[in-house]
Scaffold this motif. Structure first.
Motif, PDB file in Angstrom:
ATOM      1  N   THR A  77       0.569 -26.670 -32.193  1.00 26.32           N
ATOM      2  CA  THR A  77      -0.257 -25.649 -31.558  1.00 26.32           C
ATOM      3  C   THR A  77      -0.158 -24.348 -32.351  1.00 26.32           C
ATOM      4  OG1 THR A  77      -0.820 -24.645 -29.443  1.00 26.32           O
ATOM      5  CG2 THR A  77       1.541 -24.886 -29.941  1.00 26.32           C
ATOM      6  N   HIS A  78      -0.658 -23.268 -31.783  1.00 25.57           N
ATOM      7  CA  HIS A  78      -0.598 -21.962 -32.421  1.00 25.57           C
ATOM      8  C   HIS A  78      -0.128 -20.916 -31.403  1.00 25.57           C
ATOM      9  CE1 HIS A  78      -4.664 -22.464 -30.742  1.00 25.57           C
ATOM     10  NE2 HIS A  78      -4.589 -21.175 -30.479  1.00 25.57           N
ATOM     11  N   PRO A  79       0.303 -19.747 -31.876  1.00 26.25           N
ATOM     12  CA  PRO A  79       0.795 -18.711 -30.961  1.00 26.25           C
ATOM     13  C   PRO A  79      -0.253 -18.325 -29.921  1.00 26.25           C
ATOM     14  CG  PRO A  79       1.382 -18.164 -33.216  1.00 26.25           C
ATOM     15  CD  PRO A  79       0.443 -19.347 -33.288  1.00 26.25           C
ATOM     16  N   GLY A  80       0.221 -18.002 -28.736  1.00 28.58           N
ATOM     17  CA  GLY A  80      -0.657 -17.589 -27.647  1.00 28.58           C
ATOM     18  C   GLY A  80      -1.007 -18.699 -26.675  1.00 28.58           C
ATOM     19  N   VAL A  81      -0.663 -19.927 -27.012  1.00 32.42           N
ATOM     20  CA  VAL A  81      -0.942 -21.083 -26.163  1.00 32.42           C
ATOM     21  C   VAL A  81       0.295 -21.370 -25.307  1.00 32.42           C
ATOM     22  CG1 VAL A  81      -1.427 -23.563 -26.193  1.00 32.42           C
ATOM     23  CG2 VAL A  81      -2.573 -22.049 -27.808  1.00 32.42           C
ATOM     24  N   SER A  82       0.094 -21.929 -24.147  1.00 34.05           N
ATOM     25  CA  SER A  82       1.209 -22.356 -23.301  1.00 34.05           C
ATOM     26  C   SER A  82       1.372 -23.870 -23.424  1.00 34.05           C
ATOM     27  CB  SER A  82       0.940 -21.983 -21.843  1.00 34.05           C
ATOM     28  OG  SER A  82       2.028 -22.351 -21.029  1.00 34.05           O
ATOM     29  N   VAL A  83       2.593 -24.299 -23.690  1.00 37.17           N
ATOM     30  CA  VAL A  83       2.909 -25.729 -23.784  1.00 37.17           C
ATOM     31  C   VAL A  83       3.783 -26.095 -22.602  1.00 37.17           C
ATOM     32  CG1 VAL A  83       4.106 -27.495 -25.133  1.00 37.17           C
ATOM     33  CG2 VAL A  83       2.724 -25.773 -26.301  1.00 37.17           C
ATOM     34  N   ARG A  84       3.399 -27.132 -21.881  1.00 35.90           N
ATOM     35  CA  ARG A  84       4.196 -27.585 -20.743  1.00 35.90           C
ATOM     36  C   ARG A  84       5.206 -28.619 -21.203  1.00 35.90           C
ATOM     37  NH1 ARG A  84       2.750 -28.614 -14.591  1.00 35.90           N
ATOM     38  NH2 ARG A  84       2.987 -26.387 -14.769  1.00 35.90           N
ATOM     39  N   LEU A  85       6.457 -28.369 -20.866  1.00 32.96           N
ATOM     40  CA  LEU A  85       7.527 -29.329 -21.092  1.00 32.96           C
ATOM     41  C   LEU A  85       7.902 -29.910 -19.739  1.00 32.96           C
ATOM     42  CD1 LEU A  85       7.744 -27.144 -23.451  1.00 32.96           C
ATOM     43  CD2 LEU A  85      10.040 -28.013 -23.742  1.00 32.96           C
ATOM     44  N   GLN A  86       7.959 -31.230 -19.656  1.00 35.34           N
ATOM     45  CA  GLN A  86       8.346 -31.912 -18.423  1.00 35.34           C
ATOM     46  C   GLN A  86       9.587 -32.742 -18.698  1.00 35.34           C
ATOM     47  OE1 GLN A  86       4.846 -34.198 -17.306  1.00 35.34           O
ATOM     48  NE2 GLN A  86       4.390 -32.696 -15.726  1.00 35.34           N
ATOM     49  N   CYS A  87      10.581 -32.550 -17.858  1.00 37.22           N
ATOM     50  CA  CYS A  87      11.827 -33.299 -17.979  1.00 37.22           C
ATOM     51  C   CYS A  87      11.926 -34.236 -16.779  1.00 37.22           C
ATOM     52  CB  CYS A  87      13.018 -32.343 -18.005  1.00 37.22           C
ATOM     53  SG  CYS A  87      14.606 -33.157 -18.285  1.00 37.22           S
ATOM     54  N   SER A  88      11.929 -35.529 -17.049  1.00 36.20           N
ATOM     55  CA  SER A  88      12.060 -36.527 -15.974  1.00 36.20           C
ATOM     56  C   SER A  88      13.489 -37.030 -15.959  1.00 36.20           C
ATOM     57  CB  SER A  88      11.095 -37.687 -16.198  1.00 36.20           C
ATOM     58  OG  SER A  88       9.766 -37.235 -16.111  1.00 36.20           O
ATOM     59  N   VAL A  89      14.144 -36.849 -14.814  1.00 40.74           N
ATOM     60  CA  VAL A  89      15.549 -37.209 -14.636  1.00 40.74           C
ATOM     61  C   VAL A  89      15.644 -38.522 -13.865  1.00 40.74           C
ATOM     62  CG1 VAL A  89      17.714 -36.476 -13.564  1.00 40.74           C
ATOM     63  CG2 VAL A  89      16.226 -34.789 -14.648  1.00 40.74           C
ATOM     64  N   PHE A  90      16.428 -39.446 -14.400  1.00 43.89           N
ATOM     65  CA  PHE A  90      16.598 -40.751 -13.773  1.00 43.89           C
ATOM     66  C   PHE A  90      18.061 -40.905 -13.371  1.00 43.89           C
ATOM     67  CE2 PHE A  90      13.393 -40.989 -17.109  1.00 43.89           C
ATOM     68  CZ  PHE A  90      12.283 -41.328 -16.365  1.00 43.89           C
ATOM     69  N   SER A  91      18.371 -40.533 -12.144  1.00 45.84           N
ATOM     70  CA  SER A  91      19.752 -40.595 -11.683  1.00 45.84           C
ATOM     71  C   SER A  91      19.768 -40.867 -10.191  1.00 45.84           C
ATOM     72  CB  SER A  91      20.464 -39.262 -11.973  1.00 45.84           C
ATOM     73  OG  SER A  91      21.744 -39.266 -11.399  1.00 45.84           O
ATOM     74  N   ARG A  92      20.712 -41.694  -9.757  1.00 45.06           N
ATOM     75  CA  ARG A  92      20.857 -41.942  -8.316  1.00 45.06           C
ATOM     76  C   ARG A  92      21.451 -40.722  -7.632  1.00 45.06           C
ATOM     77  NH1 ARG A  92      23.031 -48.142  -8.270  1.00 45.06           N
ATOM     78  NH2 ARG A  92      21.693 -48.758  -9.978  1.00 45.06           N
ATOM     79  N   ALA A  93      22.360 -40.047  -8.318  1.00 40.49           N
ATOM     80  CA  ALA A  93      22.937 -38.814  -7.791  1.00 40.49           C
ATOM     81  C   ALA A  93      22.019 -37.652  -8.154  1.00 40.49           C
ATOM     82  CB  ALA A  93      24.321 -38.595  -8.384  1.00 40.49           C
ATOM     83  N   ARG A  94      21.955 -36.672  -7.268  1.00 35.99           N
ATOM     84  CA  ARG A  94      21.095 -35.514  -7.513  1.00 35.99           C
ATOM     85  C   ARG A  94      21.653 -34.686  -8.667  1.00 35.99           C
ATOM     86  NH1 ARG A  94      20.771 -30.158  -5.985  1.00 35.99           N
ATOM     87  NH2 ARG A  94      22.647 -30.280  -4.715  1.00 35.99           N
ATOM     88  N   ALA A  95      20.780 -34.328  -9.596  1.00 35.53           N
ATOM     89  CA  ALA A  95      21.176 -33.436 -10.689  1.00 35.53           C
ATOM     90  C   ALA A  95      21.488 -32.075 -10.091  1.00 35.53           C
ATOM     91  CB  ALA A  95      20.054 -33.323 -11.709  1.00 35.53           C
ATOM     92  N   THR A  96      22.584 -31.468 -10.521  1.00 33.09           N
ATOM     93  CA  THR A  96      22.932 -30.138 -10.019  1.00 33.09           C
ATOM     94  C   THR A  96      22.371 -29.031 -10.906  1.00 33.09           C
ATOM     95  OG1 THR A  96      25.066 -30.276 -11.132  1.00 33.09           O
ATOM     96  CG2 THR A  96      25.000 -30.893  -8.811  1.00 33.09           C
ATOM     97  N   ARG A  97      22.075 -29.342 -12.148  1.00 31.46           N
ATOM     98  CA  ARG A  97      21.500 -28.371 -13.071  1.00 31.46           C
ATOM     99  C   ARG A  97      20.654 -29.118 -14.092  1.00 31.46           C
ATOM    100  NH1 ARG A  97      20.621 -23.464 -12.673  1.00 31.46           N
ATOM    101  NH2 ARG A  97      22.545 -23.234 -11.561  1.00 31.46           N
TER     102      ARG A  97
END
Length: 107
Positions: free
Chosen positions: A25-45
């Protein structure tokens, strides 16, 4: 020590998946980062990292996907990853895992 979480070696957890809406991309654009967490226990951070340094930290919630809308600048080129940690009942970090890195090119 949050900064060091981006540099930890893979742990025993299943690695999260990082998705980027654009990898070039180029400056001035917004890029979405998505983090998918796969855990039975809840992520704390959940953290988003660029070149091994934390750029955003979110409190873990009862969800699987965490989003970060990154405003691209000239300095945004680099390798991005995300990770999550889980704490035990004594509030000690028991495990941490990082996603494979994705590269963003800024032209």
């Amino acid at each position: 020590m949050i900064l060091s979480l981006c540099l930890l070696l893979p742990g025993a957890l299943r690695a999260p998946t990082l998705y980027m809406s654009q990898t070039s991309t180029h400056p001035g654009v917004s890029v979405r980062l998505q983090c998918s967490v796969f855990s039975r226990a809840r992520a704390t951070r959940v953290v988003f990292c660029k070149d091994g340094e934390e750029i955003l930290s979110q409190t873990g919630l009862e969800k699987v996907t965490y989003n970060y809308d990154h405003a691209v600048s000239r300095g945004s080129s680099g390798s991005y990853s995300c990770g999550y940690k889980i704490k035990d009942s004594d509030n000690q970090v028991t495990r941490f895992q990082l996603s494979p890195a994705q590269h963003l090119s800024v032209t």
